[in-house]
Design an enzyme around this catalytic site. Structure first.
Site, short mmCIF file in Angstrom:
data_model
loop_
_atom_site.label_atom_id
_atom_site.label_comp_id
_atom_site.label_asym_id
_atom_site.label_seq_id
_atom_site.Cartn_x
_atom_site.Cartn_y
_atom_site.Cartn_z
N CYS A 103 0.82 -1.22 0.00
CA CYS A 103 0.00 0.00 0.00
C CYS A 103 0.85 1.27 0.00
CB CYS A 103 -0.98 -0.04 1.17
SG CYS A 103 -2.36 1.08 0.99
N ARG A 137 -12.77 5.93 -2.57
CA ARG A 137 -11.94 5.01 -1.85
C ARG A 137 -12.18 3.62 -2.42
NH1 ARG A 137 -8.56 6.64 1.55
NH2 ARG A 137 -7.49 5.05 2.74
N HIS A 203 -3.62 -5.51 2.03
CA HIS A 203 -3.45 -5.71 3.46
C HIS A 203 -4.07 -7.06 3.80
CE1 HIS A 203 -2.24 -1.59 4.04
NE2 HIS A 203 -3.31 -1.15 3.43
#
Ligand code: ZN
Lengths: 258, 463
Positions: A103, A137, A203
């Site tokens: 990320c 997002r 993640h």
């Protein structure tokens, strides 16, 4: 020399870069996963941390890990990269060392991050790609299939980013999105693979639930160091259960409900 | 009455809210969203009407909201003050609206004068302009439910936005939390700080800190002492940002026990012994928050100082059930800081136990469960008193994987499919059982355990 003797003499050194800043979303689980999987196979492993402002000889390490962080803390880190550590990282990459970048740590490897209002934040520029701030997002569980050069396994994880990443011509993605957004939500690419740099938005943490991918990283590092890499298979019962559970959910576009 | 609230709309709004609430209860469902939605369908800002002229304390922050509210509620009850309050599951705008609307007359007049409101951090700015509270308490800020709020700094900023909307409201802030305390800077609001003036526990911060760097200049904080997680006497060596001296503080920790704590406190300069009837240090913080808010809202402190000692565990928070002669204690765990606190409690008691970890990834929990890797389950793995572990929930596969990498042998972990199977397995094991569920798994499990042991369902509890 017999196989056993050879194996017992093998060891890998892992360096966790900026653990105090880039250490969110459970990403330290990746280090735990690598070191456990080495230990279960009787391969020696040491883990060092390299903090902000700390001088360390980075050439002694085989695997580097950079996690994701809060935006607020990323500025602190860029200053440190510019003070020399960045060049050391670049030579480690040129040297074929294994990098796992997640990320924010992944974005940091590219040229720059361009915000909404056109402000460019210069990043390390170690790999040919860049990231632009997006309006939405990109968040949720997702899955992608690694390219053959990165082991070809299916990876499940959790992505949470608004930046859209676009790859340069000579950089391959880490894989192809099966469900979810990936690099930019447009071209079905996810992550990067450049030399032995593995970058991803995943993640989760990404490695424990994707043992085949974890072993790809280990094999790549062993091959670079020893020229061969025979990894004993592990049972991976829990690993596979966690992987399958979320893969089925992602592929069928369902959630656990309210 | 404002023009925008017509009498007929108010009437319909209250009636709709009451009706849906009644209907849900008849159907034995504890839902709280629907009554709020139906109230807001007829009057979007009904909350403003049905809370008019009330004196309200709002409690927000990552951990300890529910406990702090319950301490305040009990203190007011002991002073014979009738108070309105919402449930932990209903701390968004719809849930809070439902609670106030259902407790108003059909003309929209509030029936009670005082209210204690638990408010979700993200919902604060939507709620406070209507409630116009006398005081807002912020307990602490930890990383929580990432996919809903982004990052802890984002949570900080949305709380600050909420505070900006009510410049006259008194703020009650945790002095020991650098993130929370900064909310009191550069605002016109009067501010009261509370904190712990002495060190507690190992004087080192864990590997994971939610606030390692100065919120103003990015320099790493230094600490004169720590209490837990990133809380303590912090200061920034570069820009000078530092902990404020609290007006209500703990000056000595006499005893932190499994069933409660005794501390010495200084309340506006006066030394008092404080008994808190709940275990663990974080409940000392909750007690301080409650005392400070009680005082700030103008109530006589003697009531809360007395009622704190009688505080017992509430819904899902260290609540104990006895099922088939086995004690099962449930400790709600939603984030790494809370999880570590619960693990250190469970492993400090020195007797054999069964550990249970329940993990769901439903909307109210957050779909991202990666935080379990930031908690230190290693301490459970190392504890010889932990004899077996059960896992349950929509993400129990991830939970057992986490425990495996923490060092728990696979054969010591059993994954079960249903809450009934879980409690039966724990009863068969026959040891005291500690259950650490996250939010929705707690709700589901609480219903089954409550049923099996004859405890009430949660929405009946406050009736
Ligand atoms: Zn500073």
């Amino acid at each position: 020399m017999s196989e056993d003797v050879l194996k017992n003499s093998q060891s890998l050194k892992i360096c966790h870069l900026y653990p105090e800043v880039l250490n969110l979303y459970g990403d330290r689980g990746n280090i735990k996963c690598l070191s456990q999987r080495l230990a279960w196979r009787g391969i020696d492993c040491t883990v060092d941390q390299c903090h902000l402002g700390e001088k360390k000889d980075l050439s002694q390490y085989d695997i580097f890990f950079i996690g994701g962080g809060q935006d607020f803390e990323q500025e602190v880190l860029l200053a440190d990269l510019k003070s020399g550590k960045g060049d050391e990282i670049k030579s480690a990459i040129a040297d074929g060392k294994v990098f796992l970048c997640i990320c924010g740590g992944y974005q940091m490897m590219g040229h720059y991050y361009e915000t909404h209002d056109g402000v460019k934040c210069e990043f390390l520029g170690a790999v040919d790609f860049y990231t632009k701030g997006g309006d939405t997002r990109m968040i949720g569980n997702y899955a992608f299939e690694c390219g053959v050069e990165s082991g070809g396994s299916t990876i499940v994880g959790f992505e949470n980013h608004s930046g859209k990443t676009y790859l340069g011509k000579d950089v391959s993605p880490l894989g192809t999105v099966l469900a979810g957004f990936g690099n930019n939500g447009e071209d079905h690419t996810e992550g990067i693979r450049y030399k032995n740099v593995f970058g991803t938005y995943s993640h989760g943490p990404v490695l424990p639930k994707n043992p085949a991918f974890a072993d790809t990283l280990i094999k790549t590092a062993l091959e670079r160091k020893y020229g061969s890499s025979l990894l004993e298979p592990l049972s991976d019962k829990f690993e596979k259960a966690a992987h399958e559970k979320i893969l089925q959910q992602v592929l069928s576009h369902t959630t656990s409900g309210d | 009455m404002h023009k925008k609230h017509s009498k007929i709309r108010i009437f319909l709004s209250v009636a709709a809210c009451r009706f849906t609430r009644f209907a849900l209860r008849v159907l034995h469902r504890g839902g709280t969203t629907l009554p709020g939605r139906s109230a807001m369908f007829f009057d979007k800002t009904i909350l403003e009407v049905v809370s008019r002229d009330m004196e309200i304390i709002v409690v927000t922050g990552t951990n300890g909201k529910t406990t702090t509210c319950s301490m305040l509620r009990h203190a007011l009850a002991s002073a014979k003050i009738n108070v309105l309050s919402n449930l932990s599951g209903a701390n968004l705008l719809t849930g809070i609206t439902a609670e106030f609307t259902a407790n108003a007359s059909l003309l929209g007049h509030p029936k009670k004068h005082y209210a204690i409101v638990e408010c979700d951090e993200g919902a604060l700015r939507k709620v406070v302009p209507y409630l116009n509270p006398k005081c807002i308490v912020v307990t602490n800020l930890f990383r929580d439910q990432l996919d809903r709020y982004g990052e802890v700094m984002h949570t900080h900023d949305v709380i600050a936005k909420g505070i900006k909307l009510v410049p006259k409201t008194k703020l009650v802030l945790n002095a020991d939390d650098s993130l929370t305390a900064s909310l009191g800077e550069n605002v016109p609001n009067p501010v009261e700080y509370y904190g712990i003036n002495v060190p507690y526990g190992k004087q080192e911060m864990g590997e994971i800190s939610d606030a390692k760097y100065c919120i103003h200049c990015g320099t790493e904080y230094k600490y004169n002492y720590h209490t837990y997680a990133h809380l303590g006497d912090f200061y920034c060596p570069k820009c000078g940002y530092k902990r404020q001296t609290p007006s209500i503080a703990v000056t000595a920790i006499d005893k932190i026990g499994a069933h409660g704590s005794v501390v010495t406190s200084s309340i506006n300069g006066k030394e008092t012994s404080l008994h808190v009837g709940l275990p663990a240090l974080y409940n000392v913080y909750n007690a301080l928050a409650a005392v400070t808010a009680f005082d700030a809202a103008g109530f006589n402190k003697k009531y809360i100082l007395r009622s704190l000692s009688q505080e017992t565990s509430s819904f899902g928070r260290m609540e104990t059930f006895n099922y088939k002669n086995t004690d099962m204690q449930m400790i709600l765990v939603k984030n790494p800081a809370g999880c570590n606190q619960s693990i250190s409690y469970m492993t400090s008691l020195g007797e054999d136990y069964t550990g249970v970890f329940c993990l769901n990834d439903k909307t109210a929990d957050g779909h991202d469960i990666s935080w379990i890797w930031d908690a230190d389950h290693e301490f459970v793995a190392e504890d010889p008193h932990c004899k077996h572990i059960f896992v349950w929930g929509t993400r129990s596969e991830d939970m057992q994987l986490r425990l495996k990498y923490a060092g728990v042998p696979e054969e010591m972990i059993t994954r079960v499919e249903t809450p009934q199977e879980l409690i039966d397995a724990c009863a068969d094991a026959g040891r005291p059982t500690f259950i650490l569920p996250n939010y929705t798994s707690m709700i589901e499990l609480r219903a089954v355990l409550g049923e099996a042991t004859g405890k009430k369902e949660f929405w009946k509890e406050q009736a």
